[in-house]
Design a protein around this motif. Structure first.
Motif, mmCIF file in Angstrom:
data_model
loop_
_atom_site.group_PDB
_atom_site.id
_atom_site.type_symbol
_atom_site.label_atom_id
_atom_site.label_comp_id
_atom_site.label_asym_id
_atom_site.label_seq_id
_atom_site.Cartn_x
_atom_site.Cartn_y
_atom_site.Cartn_z
ATOM 1 N N PHE A 280 13.865 131.489 27.512
ATOM 2 C CA PHE A 280 15.028 130.618 27.719
ATOM 3 C C PHE A 280 15.993 130.748 26.547
ATOM 4 O O PHE A 280 16.449 129.751 25.985
ATOM 5 C CB PHE A 280 14.577 129.158 27.912
ATOM 6 C CG PHE A 280 13.972 128.902 29.261
ATOM 7 C CD1 PHE A 280 14.772 128.593 30.355
ATOM 8 C CD2 PHE A 280 12.605 129.000 29.457
ATOM 9 C CE1 PHE A 280 14.222 128.390 31.607
ATOM 10 C CE2 PHE A 280 12.048 128.795 30.714
ATOM 11 C CZ PHE A 280 12.856 128.485 31.791
ATOM 12 N N GLY B 291 17.928 124.368 35.742
ATOM 13 C CA GLY B 291 19.117 125.179 35.549
ATOM 14 C C GLY B 291 19.631 125.053 34.139
ATOM 15 O O GLY B 291 19.154 124.224 33.360
ATOM 16 N N ASN C 19 13.477 123.549 24.565
ATOM 17 C CA ASN C 19 14.407 123.961 25.617
ATOM 18 C C ASN C 19 13.689 124.912 26.575
ATOM 19 O O ASN C 19 12.924 125.773 26.154
ATOM 20 C CB ASN C 19 15.630 124.642 24.999
ATOM 21 C CG ASN C 19 16.588 123.629 24.386
ATOM 22 O OD1 ASN C 19 16.457 122.419 24.621
ATOM 23 N ND2 ASN C 19 17.539 124.099 23.605
ATOM 24 N N GLY C 20 13.938 124.719 27.870
ATOM 25 C CA GLY C 20 13.216 125.506 28.867
ATOM 26 C C GLY C 20 11.861 124.922 29.222
ATOM 27 O O GLY C 20 11.114 125.539 29.975
ATOM 28 N N THR D 170 20.164 118.065 32.605
ATOM 29 C CA THR D 170 19.246 118.942 31.880
ATOM 30 C C THR D 170 19.841 120.339 31.672
ATOM 31 O O THR D 170 19.157 121.218 31.156
ATOM 32 C CB THR D 170 17.923 119.059 32.648
ATOM 33 O OG1 THR D 170 18.223 119.421 34.011
ATOM 34 C CG2 THR D 170 17.152 117.750 32.649
ATOM 35 N N PHE D 171 21.086 120.531 32.074
ATOM 36 C CA PHE D 171 21.715 121.858 31.938
ATOM 37 C C PHE D 171 21.653 122.363 30.497
ATOM 38 O O PHE D 171 21.327 123.521 30.246
ATOM 39 C CB PHE D 171 23.173 121.802 32.404
ATOM 40 C CG PHE D 171 23.858 123.143 32.458
ATOM 41 C CD1 PHE D 171 23.817 123.915 33.606
ATOM 42 C CD2 PHE D 171 24.533 123.649 31.352
ATOM 43 C CE1 PHE D 171 24.434 125.160 33.659
ATOM 44 C CE2 PHE D 171 25.152 124.897 31.392
ATOM 45 C CZ PHE D 171 25.104 125.647 32.554
ATOM 46 N N THR E 256 19.621 121.825 28.216
ATOM 47 C CA THR E 256 18.272 122.057 27.679
ATOM 48 C C THR E 256 17.450 122.984 28.558
ATOM 49 O O THR E 256 16.332 123.344 28.192
ATOM 50 C CB THR E 256 17.516 120.726 27.537
ATOM 51 O OG1 THR E 256 17.549 120.053 28.815
ATOM 52 C CG2 THR E 256 18.136 119.841 26.476
ATOM 53 N N ASN E 257 17.974 123.340 29.740
ATOM 54 C CA ASN E 257 17.247 124.229 30.648
ATOM 55 C C ASN E 257 15.888 123.656 31.061
ATOM 56 O O ASN E 257 14.968 124.410 31.414
ATOM 57 C CB ASN E 257 17.040 125.605 29.999
ATOM 58 C CG ASN E 257 17.918 126.676 30.633
ATOM 59 O OD1 ASN E 257 17.937 126.812 31.852
ATOM 60 N ND2 ASN E 257 18.628 127.426 29.812
ATOM 61 N N ILE E 258 15.756 122.336 31.010
ATOM 62 C CA ILE E 258 14.488 121.715 31.417
ATOM 63 C C ILE E 258 14.398 121.704 32.940
ATOM 64 O O ILE E 258 15.366 121.396 33.630
ATOM 65 C CB ILE E 258 14.372 120.301 30.810
ATOM 66 C CG1 ILE E 258 14.054 120.432 29.312
ATOM 67 C CG2 ILE E 258 13.322 119.464 31.538
ATOM 68 C CD1 ILE E 258 14.124 119.147 28.539
#
Lengths: 347, 347
Positions: free
Chosen positions: A100, A290, B261-262, B281-282, B284-286
């Motif tokens: 990520f 996303g 993140n992710g 969550t964009f 943080t890519n969660i």
């Protein structure tokens, strides 16, 4: 050097500014060969949001030649041909380790500022791991291949990210929402991951055609409830995953609507909506993820290889080419949907 | 027959009502052997929300003996010992096919009504696929095994669901938020899926101890920013996944805060929060997913087997036993945290 400057809503000009120089030990100075205009650049161009003159950060996608490297750079030397991502992963934090790097833990939010790629030169921050070297020189490649390489700076990895966070698997039934460059790349990504059915939601004949050439198995022009009904009719039920490549309320509603319970959404359109609360998917068991794409990971691991071998042709999203001096027209034509994505040549 | 009735906030009574009878061709009448009280039952018991007297639907977890079957039931005969899930999957829709029978496309929201398992008899709707047969009879099993079998009606599959939608993988670093029965089962699930580190957020010595016995590698008593800092100190960074088993603003904030993140959140606490928008969550890519557990899928595929082979012991969450006549005390003791989960014997 020349650079694109945000003048006011609806107007980009080109100005002379000082050529950037190395400021940190892991900076890389890159001479731009090609840049382009992103759908996300248009949010500012279209909207009447006041910005400082010179608060440009115009563009965040490029390919170029390494001009100079900071003393900590061990991966590149001047003269190397590189993909210049909009992301700046460190390569070793938890986020980068798990793929990520678009939201690197060490450079949080970094993709959102400091970029100014619609220029003759770029100062690329944190360059050691994030930049991706391409074999040879630009002159070794056809114009079609150059276009595909340029998509690797953002739109192809971003389309892929939607498919990856939505966990697209072989045999899945997929709906792509957004027929711009990222949506077109999401179709390519869904096909790469083995989706059996890929529906592109699009009302524009040229974009429908492009999606069908890239692997879409059907197009749906209807929107809202009608569009949802049409998708369900084609699939004989709900979709396994929706790839949301727009970022509006209408598009997230469309994504939620086409899925069966337990379906998945990958969203890469920067969210311009707040109409659903986190947790509101409890009653449908929809999984949603996303964010900024893992550009370096995907490009290094497989996308560059797939482009160079001609397995994918994302470069077809560039339907027109403009010089840097003429970049305002590139913005205008994208805003008016006269071009899907505008490539910018830089001398 | 006897059944638990919601009298008013803080008071459950036992009343005589008519024994249920077959009304649909896929109904099954079950004589209850054990029922129990769920943390989600307490939302109503604690809060001063007015309900109609008799609008009970008390309880949704049981094991029992099949008494009578509708004419479309092909999978069970009277006398069979069964797990009685809170879910009613059809077994063949898209949701069930992809392992999300807790939100079956054909019986949407069905898990939320029509259950009334704190009773001598249950009318189980859509019984052909959803009920799970257990070999032999209750008398063949120890009391400890009976307890573990009872957890298969809800809390063990629900804890597992958190781990599954959060895609817990071998080697992952996991944080479990919620030290009730579901959180305890989430610890078991994370261990089953090969997590290398499992941190239980808990301030109660008995619950901390139980989690450690089930596979937690550390406990953190602090909450909020302090708790997040403590988790990051133990893990040397952010967690790969958070299993959110409460459903409050504080718990979802805790889940978001402990991840790199992710990272991924699996939430199974019924959401009582709306403080974050979908799409938030964009940056943080969660990736976030949750909902009603796939009880039948998990129990048929592996959880019943794991219990019968003694590989897992989720029954330890039942720290006290009550008779149906004494069920108000069971609610009271759970509300006051005197017991982790209350088992109810039914004659």
């Amino acid at each position: 050097m020349k650079t694109a400057i945000y003048e006011k809503a609806g107007k980009i000009t080109v100005a002379e500014i000082e050529k950037p120089s190395l400021q940190a030990k892991d900076d890389v100075i890159i001479k731009v060969v090609r840049a382009c205009v992103c759908g996300s650049d248009l949010w500012r161009y279209d909207e009447n949001v006041p910005h400082e003159h010179g608060d440009a950060n115009s563009g965040h996608e490029a390919i170029g030649i390494v001009e100079e490297v900071g003393e900590d750079i061990t991966t590149l030397v001047p003269g190397d041909f590189v993909i210049v991502p909009f992301t700046h992963g460190c390569g070793h934090c938890d986020a980068c380790r798990t793929g990520f790097d678009g939201t690197c833990d060490n450079h949080p939010g970094y993709q959102n500022f400091g970029n100014n790629y619609q220029s003759q030169y770029i100062r690329f921050h944190y360059g050691n791991w994030a930049l991706v070297k391409v074999p040879g020189q630009p002159s070794d490649y056809s114009e079609g291949m150059i276009k595909s390489l340029l998509t690797l700076a953002d739109v192809m990895p971003t389309g892929y990210h939607a498919a990856r966070v939505a966990d697209v698997k072989p045999g899945d039934k997929i709906v792509v929402i957004g027929d711009g460059a990222v949506g077109q790349c999401a179709v390519i990504a869904a096909k790469m991951r083995g989706a059996s059915q890929i529906i592109m939601m699009s009302r524009h004949a040229d974009r429908q055609q492009m999606a069908l050439e890239s692997g879409a198995t059907a197009v749906v022009a209807e929107r809202g409830e009608e569009g949802i009904a049409k998708v369900r009719e084609i699939l004989g039920g709900g979709a396994d995953a929706a790839l949301e490549c727009v970022g509006t309320e209408a598009s997230i509603d469309q994504a939620l609507g086409v899925l069966h319970n337990g379906g998945r959404i990958g969203f890469v359109g920067v969210p311009h909506y707040s109409n659903h609360a986190l947790g509101s998917t409890f009653s449908t068991n929809i999984i949603i993820g996303g964010g900024a794409a893992s550009v370096t990971t995907y490009v290094k691991d497989f996308l560059l290889d797939a482009v160079l071998k001609g397995q994918i042709n994302p470069g077809r999203v560039f339907t027109q080419t403009y010089s840097l001096d003429n970049i305002d027209q590139a913005y205008k034509d994208m805003a008016n949907r006269k071009t899907i994505k505008a490539m910018v040549t830089v001398d």
